[in-house]
Design a protein around this motif. Structure first.
Motif, PDB file in Angstrom:
ATOM      1  N   GLU A  35      38.999  36.667  -0.148  1.00  0.00           N
ATOM      2  CA  GLU A  35      38.637  36.510  -1.555  1.00  0.00           C
ATOM      3  C   GLU A  35      37.131  36.420  -1.669  1.00  0.00           C
ATOM      4  OE1 GLU A  35      40.426  33.205  -3.487  1.00  0.00           O
ATOM      5  OE2 GLU A  35      42.383  33.477  -2.525  1.00  0.00           O
ATOM      6  N   ALA A  36      36.610  36.764  -2.858  1.00  0.00           N
ATOM      7  CA  ALA A  36      35.182  36.607  -3.118  1.00  0.00           C
ATOM      8  C   ALA A  36      34.983  36.484  -4.621  1.00  0.00           C
ATOM      9  CB  ALA A  36      34.392  37.794  -2.570  1.00  0.00           C
ATOM     10  N   ALA A  37      33.848  35.876  -5.001  1.00  0.00           N
ATOM     11  CA  ALA A  37      33.575  35.619  -6.412  1.00  0.00           C
ATOM     12  C   ALA A  37      32.542  36.566  -7.012  1.00  0.00           C
ATOM     13  CB  ALA A  37      33.107  34.169  -6.594  1.00  0.00           C
ATOM     14  N   LEU A  43      31.933  42.662  -0.785  1.00  0.00           N
ATOM     15  CA  LEU A  43      31.680  43.725   0.180  1.00  0.00           C
ATOM     16  C   LEU A  43      31.702  43.165   1.605  1.00  0.00           C
ATOM     17  CD1 LEU A  43      30.914  46.635   0.859  1.00  0.00           C
ATOM     18  CD2 LEU A  43      28.513  46.024   0.458  1.00  0.00           C
ATOM     19  N   GLU A  44      31.114  41.984   1.783  1.00  0.00           N
ATOM     20  CA  GLU A  44      31.121  41.365   3.111  1.00  0.00           C
ATOM     21  C   GLU A  44      32.536  41.049   3.571  1.00  0.00           C
ATOM     22  OE1 GLU A  44      28.619  37.969   2.721  1.00  0.00           O
ATOM     23  OE2 GLU A  44      26.760  39.135   2.483  1.00  0.00           O
ATOM     24  N   VAL A  45      33.368  40.528   2.647  1.00  0.00           N
ATOM     25  CA  VAL A  45      34.754  40.199   2.994  1.00  0.00           C
ATOM     26  C   VAL A  45      35.528  41.465   3.339  1.00  0.00           C
ATOM     27  CG1 VAL A  45      36.929  39.267   2.110  1.00  0.00           C
ATOM     28  CG2 VAL A  45      34.783  38.080   1.635  1.00  0.00           C
ATOM     29  N   PRO A  61      29.019  37.846 -11.791  1.00  0.00           N
ATOM     30  CA  PRO A  61      27.605  37.588 -11.540  1.00  0.00           C
ATOM     31  C   PRO A  61      27.157  38.182 -10.210  1.00  0.00           C
ATOM     32  CG  PRO A  61      28.899  35.637 -11.045  1.00  0.00           C
ATOM     33  CD  PRO A  61      29.848  36.648 -11.629  1.00  0.00           C
ATOM     34  N   VAL A  62      25.868  38.092  -9.932  1.00  0.00           N
ATOM     35  CA  VAL A  62      25.208  38.551  -8.706  1.00  0.00           C
ATOM     36  C   VAL A  62      25.284  40.073  -8.600  1.00  0.00           C
ATOM     37  CG1 VAL A  62      24.954  38.282  -6.211  1.00  0.00           C
ATOM     38  CG2 VAL A  62      25.802  36.364  -7.592  1.00  0.00           C
ATOM     39  N   VAL A  63      26.459  40.603  -8.256  1.00  0.00           N
ATOM     40  CA  VAL A  63      26.682  42.057  -8.235  1.00  0.00           C
ATOM     41  C   VAL A  63      28.016  42.316  -8.924  1.00  0.00           C
ATOM     42  CG1 VAL A  63      27.094  44.082  -6.804  1.00  0.00           C
ATOM     43  CG2 VAL A  63      25.386  42.408  -6.098  1.00  0.00           C
ATOM     44  N   LEU A  72      31.886  49.624  -1.733  1.00  0.00           N
ATOM     45  CA  LEU A  72      33.243  49.305  -1.287  1.00  0.00           C
ATOM     46  C   LEU A  72      33.986  50.570  -0.864  1.00  0.00           C
ATOM     47  CD1 LEU A  72      34.253  46.709  -4.026  1.00  0.00           C
ATOM     48  CD2 LEU A  72      33.919  46.223  -1.598  1.00  0.00           C
ATOM     49  N   ARG A  73      33.809  51.630  -1.642  1.00  0.00           N
ATOM     50  CA  ARG A  73      34.484  52.893  -1.312  1.00  0.00           C
ATOM     51  C   ARG A  73      34.001  53.424   0.038  1.00  0.00           C
ATOM     52  NH1 ARG A  73      38.736  54.020  -1.559  1.00  0.00           N
ATOM     53  NH2 ARG A  73      39.007  53.965  -3.799  1.00  0.00           N
ATOM     54  N   ARG A  74      32.687  53.286   0.305  1.00  0.00           N
ATOM     55  CA  ARG A  74      32.167  53.737   1.605  1.00  0.00           C
ATOM     56  C   ARG A  74      32.674  52.847   2.732  1.00  0.00           C
ATOM     57  NH1 ARG A  74      27.447  54.358  -1.525  1.00  0.00           N
ATOM     58  NH2 ARG A  74      26.621  52.361  -0.752  1.00  0.00           N
TER      59      ARG A  74
END
Length: 484
Positions: A35-37, A43-45, A61-63, A72-74
Motif C-alpha cells: 500500500e502507499a499514500a 512506485l517504490e512499493v 499529494p506529493v505525486v 508505474l507502467r514502465r
C-alpha cells in the motif's frame, strides 16, 4: 493444483479506504502485497513487490496518479492498472486511460460490484462484458497498444483495453461539467461535434454542426494556432469576459476545448459545488462501503480487531463530513451576516492535542512554548485548527508540526509542513472564498482558509501565511490571550 491469487498494490491517500479495499480484496481472493499514500511511494512499493494489479487513485499529494502512471507502467509493464476515480466520466479518468490505464473503478460503487469487475478484468473477460465499472470516452489514441502482452505464468492474460463507452455516458459527463466544454472536428472549419450547456451560454449561437469560426472567429483562430500543441492553454475573450482555454487532443481524432470563465460568479459557484460534492463523496463512499462490509457475516474474516478499525474509520470519515458541512454553513452565515460566536476561556494546547489525536492518523510534532489560555469560541477554534492541519496534509508534505507560541497579546498556533509551499503569485488569493491554485492536484472546496481568516478576525485575532524557513508553509491563527 493451487489457484493463483493475484497480487495487488493499493495506492490511495485515504487510509480508511485502503483498509476497506484490503478487506474486500482478501474476501474476493486477491492478495494485497503493498500500500502507499501517494504516487512516489506507490512506485517504490510496486517496484519492490511486482504486483499483477495496481489500484491507483488519481488525486493524491506529493505525486498524483496521472504523474505516477507512466512510471508505474514502465515498472510493471505486464500488470493491470485500474484507476480509482471520484466521479464517473471525468477528464482525468479519460487521460488516465489514454496514458496506459486498463480501466477504472468509480469510488462509491458497491464493494461487490468492484470485486466482480476486478475478477473479470484479471480473468481476461472482454471489455464489452466487464465494462460496467469503466468509462473510456474517447477510445485509446493511436500509438497506445490495444492490449498489454499476456502475463507470464502463473499470471492471467491481460484483457483488451476498455472500449469507448456509449455516447450517452460521455454526453452526460459534459452536461455536468462546471466549465464550458466543446468537442471540435480536427479540420479547417473546426465544426462543433458536442457542446455542453455552459459552453452554449459562453458561445451564443454555437450548436452541434456549427463551424467555430462562424460563432467566434478569434477563438477559432487561437484554437487553430494551438491545435498541434499537447495540453495547450491560453486566454480568449468571449463577449467581454476573459476565459482560460485549455485545448487537448482526444483519442478519436477530435479536439476538446475547455472554457473556464474563472472570474464569472456562476462559473465560480458551479466549480465550488462540484468540488464540494467531490469532497463529500469520498467519506460517503467509505462509510457506505463499511456498512456493506458489515453485512458479510463471519465468513468475511472480520474479527473483533478489524471491526474496531472499521468503526474507527466510520467515526473519522463522519468527522471529515462534519468539517466540510461546517465550512459550508459558516460561509453561508458569514455571507448573511449571521455568524454567531460563543467566546469563553479555552486552553489551546489541549484543543490542539485533541484535534491531532482525534482527527488525523498521522505523525504530528507538537511544540508548546506558550501555555496561556485564549478567549475564543472552542468549536470555532477547533474548526480553524482542523482546517489548517487538513490543509497541510492535503497540499503539503510530512513532517508536520503544530506550534503554540506567544505573539504579544495573542497566542499563535502555527501549522507547518515541508511541501513545496504556496506559489508566490497565488499568495494574495490564499484566504479568498473558493480560491484554489491552478494546477493543484488535491481537491478541496476552496473555503477552508477563507473560513479560518473570517473566524479569526471575528474573534479579535488574525490568520496569516508565510513560507517555511526550510521550505514548505507556515499557516498561523492567532487569538487574544486571557488577560492576567
Amino acid at each position: 493444483m493451487t489457484t493463483h491469487r493475484h497480487r495487488v498494490v493499493i495506492i490511495d491517500d485515504t487510509s480508511d479506504l485502503r483498509e476497506l479495499l484490503r478487506l474486500a480484496l482478501a474476501r474476493g481472493g486477491f492478495d494485497v502485497v503493498g500500500e502507499a499514500a501517494d504516487g512516489r511511494a506507490g512506485l517504490e512499493v510496486v517496484q519492490a513487490t511486482d504486483p499483477d494489479l495496481v489500484l491507483l487513485d488519481l488525486s493524491m499529494p506529493v505525486v498524483d496518479g496521472l504523474d505516477a502512471l507512466p512510471a508505474l507502467r514502465r515498472a510493471v509493464p505486464d500488470a493491470l492498472i485500474i484507476v480509482l476515480s471520484g466521479f464517473g466520466a471525468t477528464q482525468m479518468s479519460d487521460r488516465a486511460l489514454a496514458m496506459g490505464a486498463d480501466g477504472y473503478v468509480q469510488k462509491g460503487s458497491s464493494l461487490e460490484s468492484v470485486l466482480a469487475y476486478l475478477q473479470d478484468v484479471v480473468a481476461g473477460v472482454p471489455s464489452s462484458t466487464a465494462r460496467s465499472m469503466t468509462v473510456a470516452a474517447p477510445s485509446a489514441p493511436a500509438g497506445v497498444p490495444a492490449a498489454h502482452a499476456a502475463h507470464a505464468a502463473p499470471r492471467a492474460p491481460a484483457p483488451a483495453r476498455p472500449e469507448a463507452s456509449p455516447a450517452g455516458a460521455w454526453t452526460e459527463a459534459l452536461d455536468l461539467a462546471p466549465v464550458g466544454v466543446l468537442e471540435l472536428a480536427d479540420e479547417p472549419l473546426l465544426r462543433v461535434l458536442q457542446i455542453n450547456p455552459v459552453a452554449r451560454r459562453q458561445l451564443a449561437g454555437a450548436d452541434v454542426g456549427s463551424p467555430l469560426g462562424f460563432v467566434n472567429g478569434p477563438l477559432a483562430t487561437l484554437v487553430a494556432y494551438h491545435r498541434m500543441t499537447d495540453d495547450a492553454a491560453f486566454e480568449a475573450d468571449l463577449g467581454g469576459v476573459t476565459v482560460r482555454v485549455v485545448l487537448r487532443r482526444s483519442s478519436r481524432a477530435s479536439l476538446l476545448v475547455y472554457l473556464d470563465s474563472g472570474q464569472d460568479d456562476v462559473a465560480v459557484l458551479r466549480r465550488a459545488i462540484a468540488t464540494a460534492a467531490h469532497e463529500i463523496r469520498g467519506p460517503v463512499a467509505v462509510i457506505c462501503g463499511i456498512a456493506e462490509a458489515s453485512t458479510w457475516g463471519e465468513d468475511a474474516g472480520l474479527d473483533a480487531e478489524s471491526q474496531t478499525r472499521l468503526m474507527t474509520s466510520v467515526a473519522r470519515q463522519a468527522r471529515i463530513l462534519d468539517s466540510i458541512t461546517a465550512d459550508l454553513l459558516t460561509t453561508a452565515q458569514i455571507q448573511r451576516g449571521a455568524l454567531r460566536l460563543d467566546p469563553r476561556e479555552v486552553d489551546p494546547v489541549a484543543l490542539v492535542r485533541s484535534v491531532v489525536e482525534d482527527r488525523f492518523g498521522i505523525d504530528v510534532e507538537l511544540e508548546i512554548t506558550d501555555e496561556r489560555h485564549v478567549v475564543a469560541d472552542p468549536l470555532r477554534l477547533e474548526q480553524m485548527v482542523t482546517n489548517l492541519l487538513g490543509n497541510a496534509v492535503k497540499y503539503g508534505q510530512a513532517p508536520y508540526t503544530v506550534r503554540v507560541r506567544p505573539d504579544g497579546a495573542l497566542v499563535a498556533v502555527d501549522v507547518l509542513d515541508r511541501g513545496d509551499g504556496v506559489p508566490e503569485d497565488f499568495r494574495d488569493q490564499l484566504f479568498a472564498e473558493f480560491s484554489r491554485a491552478s494546477g493543484t492536484v488535491a481537491t478541496g472546496t476552496g473555503l477552508g482558509l477563507f473560513v479560518v481568516r473570517a473566524l479569526a478576525e471575528a474573534q479579535g485575532g488574525r490568520a496569516d501565511y508565510e513560507p517555511g524557513a526550510y521550505g514548505g508553509s507556515v499557516f498561523t491563527v492567532a487569538l487574544p490571550a486571557v488577560a492576567g
